[in-house]
Motif scaffolding. Structure first.
Motif, PDB file in Angstrom:
ATOM      1  N   ASP A  28       7.583   2.134  -2.100  1.00 33.15           N
ATOM      2  CA  ASP A  28       7.382   0.725  -2.441  1.00 33.15           C
ATOM      3  C   ASP A  28       6.106   0.525  -3.242  1.00 33.15           C
ATOM      4  O   ASP A  28       6.065  -0.259  -4.192  1.00 33.15           O
ATOM      5  CB  ASP A  28       7.355  -0.131  -1.176  1.00 33.15           C
ATOM      6  N   ARG A  32       5.846  -0.930  -7.166  1.00 35.92           N
ATOM      7  CA  ARG A  32       4.974  -2.031  -7.605  1.00 35.92           C
ATOM      8  C   ARG A  32       4.030  -1.588  -8.711  1.00 35.92           C
ATOM      9  O   ARG A  32       3.855  -2.286  -9.704  1.00 35.92           O
ATOM     10  CB  ARG A  32       4.165  -2.570  -6.426  1.00 35.92           C
ATOM     11  N   SER A  38       9.133  -5.918  -7.499  1.00 32.76           N
ATOM     12  CA  SER A  38       9.179  -5.839  -6.041  1.00 32.76           C
ATOM     13  C   SER A  38      10.160  -4.733  -5.632  1.00 32.76           C
ATOM     14  O   SER A  38      11.083  -4.394  -6.380  1.00 32.76           O
ATOM     15  CB  SER A  38       9.628  -7.169  -5.453  1.00 32.76           C
TER      16      SER A  38
END
Length: 77
Positions: A28, A32, A38
């Motif tokens: 994640d 980003r 996202s």
């Protein structure tokens, strides 16, 4: 760019998907930082790319692995 080519962003998404990560947090964070999106948007785009023949031509091993994983999840519902 011709209609037969993936966009640079699509290729970057597939490249990121081809890597293994120590956990979802690391992936994640990379999504980003490297893609500027996202994790949810990344997963939605990746899922759409799995049905794109251009993606399968660009990264066949990754696309086939993720398609199989997606099908397994669907059959377990």
């Amino acid at each position: 760019m011709s209609d037969q080519e993936l966009s640079p962003r699509d290729r970057a998404v597939l490249d990121l998907a081809s890597r293994s990560w120590p956990g979802p947090g690391a992936r994640d964070r990379a999504v980003r930082e490297r893609l500027g999106m996202s994790p949810t948007a990344y997963l939605q785009l990746l899922n759409a790319l799995l049905d794109d023949p251009r993606a399968a031509a660009y990264a066949p091993v990754t696309v086939n692995r993720l398609r199989a994983s997606r099908e397994q999840r669907r059959s377990e519902r």
